[in-house]
Design a protein around this motif. Structure first.
Motif, PDB file in Angstrom:
ATOM      1  N   LYS A 225      42.176 -20.808 -49.826  1.00  0.00           N
ATOM      2  CA  LYS A 225      41.916 -21.631 -48.653  1.00  0.00           C
ATOM      3  C   LYS A 225      41.098 -22.843 -49.048  1.00  0.00           C
ATOM      4  O   LYS A 225      40.079 -22.718 -49.739  1.00  0.00           O
ATOM      5  N   VAL A 226      41.527 -24.003 -48.606  1.00  0.00           N
ATOM      6  CA  VAL A 226      40.781 -25.248 -48.734  1.00  0.00           C
ATOM      7  C   VAL A 226      40.323 -25.661 -47.341  1.00  0.00           C
ATOM      8  O   VAL A 226      41.120 -25.692 -46.399  1.00  0.00           O
ATOM      9  N   LEU A 227      39.035 -25.952 -47.203  1.00  0.00           N
ATOM     10  CA  LEU A 227      38.483 -26.322 -45.894  1.00  0.00           C
ATOM     11  C   LEU A 227      37.520 -27.485 -46.069  1.00  0.00           C
ATOM     12  O   LEU A 227      36.613 -27.423 -46.891  1.00  0.00           O
ATOM     13  N   SER A 228      37.735 -28.534 -45.293  1.00  0.00           N
ATOM     14  CA  SER A 228      36.839 -29.693 -45.306  1.00  0.00           C
ATOM     15  C   SER A 228      36.469 -30.060 -43.880  1.00  0.00           C
ATOM     16  O   SER A 228      37.313 -30.011 -42.971  1.00  0.00           O
ATOM     17  N   ASN A 229      35.205 -30.428 -43.690  1.00  0.00           N
ATOM     18  CA  ASN A 229      34.724 -30.785 -42.361  1.00  0.00           C
ATOM     19  C   ASN A 229      33.742 -31.949 -42.497  1.00  0.00           C
ATOM     20  O   ASN A 229      32.878 -31.941 -43.380  1.00  0.00           O
ATOM     21  N   ALA A 230      33.894 -32.944 -41.637  1.00  0.00           N
ATOM     22  CA  ALA A 230      32.995 -34.103 -41.658  1.00  0.00           C
ATOM     23  C   ALA A 230      32.563 -34.439 -40.248  1.00  0.00           C
ATOM     24  O   ALA A 230      33.386 -34.461 -39.317  1.00  0.00           O
ATOM     25  N   LYS A 231      31.258 -34.697 -40.087  1.00  0.00           N
ATOM     26  CA  LYS A 231      30.716 -35.051 -38.771  1.00  0.00           C
ATOM     27  C   LYS A 231      29.810 -36.260 -38.927  1.00  0.00           C
ATOM     28  O   LYS A 231      28.831 -36.223 -39.679  1.00  0.00           O
ATOM     29  N   LEU A 232      30.152 -37.330 -38.235  1.00  0.00           N
ATOM     30  CA  LEU A 232      29.344 -38.542 -38.206  1.00  0.00           C
ATOM     31  C   LEU A 232      28.727 -38.678 -36.823  1.00  0.00           C
ATOM     32  O   LEU A 232      29.412 -38.478 -35.808  1.00  0.00           O
ATOM     33  N   THR A 233      27.445 -39.021 -36.773  1.00  0.00           N
ATOM     34  CA  THR A 233      26.720 -39.088 -35.500  1.00  0.00           C
ATOM     35  C   THR A 233      26.010 -40.418 -35.371  1.00  0.00           C
ATOM     36  O   THR A 233      25.247 -40.818 -36.269  1.00  0.00           O
ATOM     37  N   TRP A 234      26.264 -41.112 -34.263  1.00  0.00           N
ATOM     38  CA  TRP A 234      25.570 -42.354 -33.941  1.00  0.00           C
ATOM     39  C   TRP A 234      24.660 -42.133 -32.737  1.00  0.00           C
ATOM     40  O   TRP A 234      25.125 -41.710 -31.671  1.00  0.00           O
ATOM     41  N   ASP A 235      23.374 -42.379 -32.888  1.00  0.00           N
ATOM     42  CA  ASP A 235      22.434 -42.415 -31.758  1.00  0.00           C
ATOM     43  C   ASP A 235      22.137 -43.878 -31.470  1.00  0.00           C
ATOM     44  O   ASP A 235      21.339 -44.514 -32.172  1.00  0.00           O
ATOM     45  N   LEU A 236      22.783 -44.418 -30.452  1.00  0.00           N
ATOM     46  CA  LEU A 236      22.748 -45.858 -30.202  1.00  0.00           C
ATOM     47  C   LEU A 236      21.519 -46.251 -29.389  1.00  0.00           C
ATOM     48  O   LEU A 236      20.871 -45.427 -28.749  1.00  0.00           O
ATOM     49  N   GLU A 237      21.208 -47.547 -29.426  1.00  0.00           N
ATOM     50  CA  GLU A 237      19.988 -48.049 -28.789  1.00  0.00           C
ATOM     51  C   GLU A 237      20.014 -47.905 -27.275  1.00  0.00           C
ATOM     52  O   GLU A 237      18.961 -47.853 -26.640  1.00  0.00           O
ATOM     53  N   ASP A 238      21.192 -47.860 -26.686  1.00  0.00           N
ATOM     54  CA  ASP A 238      21.264 -47.724 -25.229  1.00  0.00           C
ATOM     55  C   ASP A 238      21.130 -46.272 -24.779  1.00  0.00           C
ATOM     56  O   ASP A 238      21.306 -45.965 -23.604  1.00  0.00           O
ATOM     57  N   GLY A 239      20.824 -45.364 -25.707  1.00  0.00           N
ATOM     58  CA  GLY A 239      20.654 -43.955 -25.369  1.00  0.00           C
ATOM     59  C   GLY A 239      21.912 -43.129 -25.475  1.00  0.00           C
ATOM     60  O   GLY A 239      21.865 -41.898 -25.338  1.00  0.00           O
TER      61      GLY A 239
END
Length: 704
Positions: A225-239
């Motif tokens: 099994k090959v498994l890849s996971n990516a999570k990008l998170t932006w906390d923007l200035e407007d909340g």
């Protein structure tokens, strides 16, 4: 309730629990004040409330840090949740067997009756079929499990809901390299990259990739099994906050199938002859991407949006004998499909829109298109290869579900929660293989799903609630294609199951630990049950009425310093509540028979020493009652008790950390059946579990 809870003194149990809670609270008030941990906020009911004040059976499990297992199967970490039955088939071609309060126990592959979400994105198709293979435990932060009637907030096929959440990148950039190994030549190599963000326009990130392979416990059960996971998170200035999640999984696995009792007792590692002759196996490849967005408009109003897209391709070679494929309507022994799925969810949350009243309004849409083919699993005298075409169809299904939720604290210690969802699922199949007739058709299922809960905060540390909800479960496309009565239109004959659930519960949080208790009754009409499984091909029918009654208990506590304890118990009495007549060769079911695949009693206990640094050690014990293997209740998989132990050490140094672990499962080498194939027509019901087995691992993390 017309039926009393059988074989269990429920009133006595509840009375004792209330007395214990009262004594607990008295002791707390007279003891020295201790420092309290921050309350756990759960999102499973979308109300973002403390676990103690949520009027439903909801459980929150943090992913163990440091790690103490291989981190391959969800069964390694999702332990001790009452009412949840999670069985490892020792078969990577068929996924784990998951049921909640008995819903989903019929499944011979994948997950039915229980909805799955990863970072808010469905891992369950609109028809209710899901899989756990894309859940990456190496980057997992926590799991929430919502049981009971309130799962109907998520629409179709929600006998329970499991929501997993990936960690967000934080702090300085780091890289983690790790390798784990174990019995049966198990091995996993992983790479995890993560880092926080200093500027609002730059994302924090969590990227995880792993490769796992095994020879398998049984013959012909190897997998990789090959498994890849990516999570990008932006906390923007407007909340506002944006999460972008990408996931890829590829699995190739041999399928050992089940064994008869005689075969299991003679040699649990063996496989049936046809499994080897036809080289039963499955290949899966799935890619999925999705995005969630939270936007607070002001102190009162907030918007949430989610959108996703995915593609899944499966090729499965079954062990169906060539002689069985001669029927004009037989779809062959090879399943081959390419599926695209996508959807969105948009909702608005208003807090204190009226005094002490919150409101949620939303709409969810999910769509799946599928090019499905079936082939003979032989060509001439060569077995286990793709032969002549026997099935060719285009399938499409979609749902468009509006929903409302409201919460009103009408008195200082009393709150009323209500939900309403209109669930509607639309199926359409276009048959392009017309030599055996045109089986094209379409149908739809719809139901209004109300839910209501009344909660009372008796004391700051003690809450009681009572709830009512209606549930709804359509057959999956696979189940509609193989009804027990083949004289009917094979694509349209099954009805949707409809259920009503009543539940009462108590929750307490004090210096004596967190305690929950719930008692429930669920009545279902047209329940979807297995009508037989023959060499990997399963058929299904509707049961007129079924009844599930039970009690769930859980307790966890930090005993001393870094020593923690967890215990749970569940009792589920799941029976057919009316006679069901025979259909062809499928036998009749007698009123009062137990629904197969469901353990009546389950218990779990664990102790763990879990410091942030240094030695960590743990022990867990799990008991599962006997499980009936078929509707006739003619045989059972016996009850069992298994234990596991782990030990490890974590070193934390400036910019570096090292974690090691060693683990032994099935400590006393118990010979037991980890799961069953319900109503298997050849009596190959049993999927033997692995004996005593070990695993060990080392991971190194470097910060930059």
């Amino acid at each position: 309730m017309q039926h009393q809870f059988r074989h269990l003194p429920v009133k006595t149990t509840l009375s004792c629990l209330i007395a214990c809670m009262s004594q607990t609270l008295y002791a707390e008030n007279t003891a020295t004040e201790v420092q309290k941990l921050a309350p756990i906020i759960v999102q499973a009911t979308r109300t973002d409330r403390e676990k103690l004040s949520t009027p439903a059976s909801v459980y929150y499990l943090e992913q163990a840090q440091p790690e103490n297992s291989l981190n391959v199967n969800l069964s390694e970490t999702l332990k001790g949740v009452p009412g949840l039955q999670l069985n490892n088939r020792e078969n990577y071609a068929q996924d784990l067997q998951i049921s909640m309060r008995g819903f989903g126990a019929r499944s011979s592959f994948g997950v039915r009756g229980v909805r799955l979400y990863v970072d808010g994105i469905p891992a369950t198709m609109p028809d209710g079929q899901g899989q756990t293979s894309n859940i990456d435990l190496n980057s997992l932060d926590h799991i929430e499990v919502l049981g009971g009637g309130f799962s109907s907030l998520y629409g179709n096929s929600s006998g329970g809901t499991i929501l997993t959440t990936t960690r967000e990148g934080q702090g300085t950039d780091s890289i983690e390299l790790g390798h784990s190994a174990g019995s049966q030549n198990k091995g996993q190599t992983k790479l995890v990259l993560q880092g926080g963000s200093e500027n609002a326009n730059e994302p924090s990130y969590m990227i995880s990739s792993s490769y796992f392979d095994t020879d398998g416990f049984r013959d012909h059960s190897g997998a990789h099994k090959v498994l890849s996971n990516a999570k990008l998170t932006w906390d923007l200035e407007d909340g506002s906050k944006i999460n972008w999640i990408n996931n890829y999984v590829k699995i190739a696995a041999d399928d050992p199938g089940g064994l008869t009792r005689e075969q299991w007792q003679a040699n649990p590692k063996q496989v049936a002859t046809n499994v080897l002759l036809y080289n039963a196996r499955k290949e899966i490849e799935q890619l999925q991407t999705g995005m969630t967005w939270n936007k607070p408009i002001n102190d009162q109003h907030e918007l949430y949006g989610m959108a996703y897209w995915g593609q899944r391709a499966v090729t499965q070679y079954q062990s169906i004998p060539r002689t069985a494929q001669s029927g004009v309507n037989h779809a062959g022994g090879v399943i081959d499909f390419d599926r695209h799925f996508y959807g969105a969810d948009l909702r608005w949350t208003a807090k204190d829109i009226l005094p002490n009243a919150n409101l949620i309004a939303g709409i969810a849409v999910d769509t799946m298109t599928e090019d499905r083919k079936g082939y003979q699993n032989f060509s001439g005298n060569t077995l286990g290869v793709k032969g002549e075409l026997r099935r060719d169809e285009d399938n499409r299904l979609w749902n468009l579900d509006p929903y409302l939720q409201a919460s009103y604290a009408f008195l200082p210690d009393w709150t009323l929660d209500a939900g309403l969802r209109y669930s509607n699922v639309h199926f359409k199949s276009e048959d392009k293989f017309l030599s055996n007739g045109d089986n094209s058709g379409k149908t739809d299922y719809q139901k209004l799903l109300p839910s209501l809960a009344l909660s009372w905060k008796i004391l700051p540390e003690l809450m009681a609630y009572a709830s009512y909800a209606q549930g709804f479960e359509t057959p999956t496309f696979t189940e509609m294609s193989y009804p027990a009565n083949t004289a009917e239109n094979r694509s349209l004959s099954l009805k949707a199951a409809e259920s009503e659930t009543y539940e009462v519960g108590l929750k307490s949080a004090s210096e004596w630990g967190d305690v929950t208790v719930a008692a429930f009754q669920t009545r279902t009409k047209n329940d979807i049950v297995s009508a037989g499984s023959d060499n990997g091909r399963s058929t299904f029918r509707n049961a007129d009425k079924t009844l599930r009654e039970g009690v769930e208990l859980s307790w966890n506590k930090n005993l001393w310093r870094d020593l923690t304890a967890q215990a749970s118990y569940s009792y589920i009495d799941a029976t057919f509540d009316a006679d069901i007549p025979a259909i062809g060769t499928v036998p009749a079911i007698t009123d009062g028979n137990y629904i197969p695949g469901i353990a009546k009693n389950q218990a779990f206990l664990s102790l763990g020493w879990k410091p942030d640094n240094g030695l960590h050690i743990g022990l867990d014990i799990r008991y599962s009652d006997k499980i009936y293997v078929n509707d006739l209740n003619s045989d059972t998989a016996p009850s069992y008790t298994v234990a596991g132990a782990n030990v490890g050490y974590q070193w934390k140094m400036p910019d570096w950390s090292v974690n090691t672990f060693a683990r032994v499962d099935n400590l006393f080498d118990k010979d037991y059946s980890g799961s069953v194939i319900v109503n298997e027509s050849n009596s190959r019901f049993f999927e033997p579990a692995e004996g005593r087995n070990w695993s060990a691992g080392l991971s190194v993390t470097k910060e930059f």
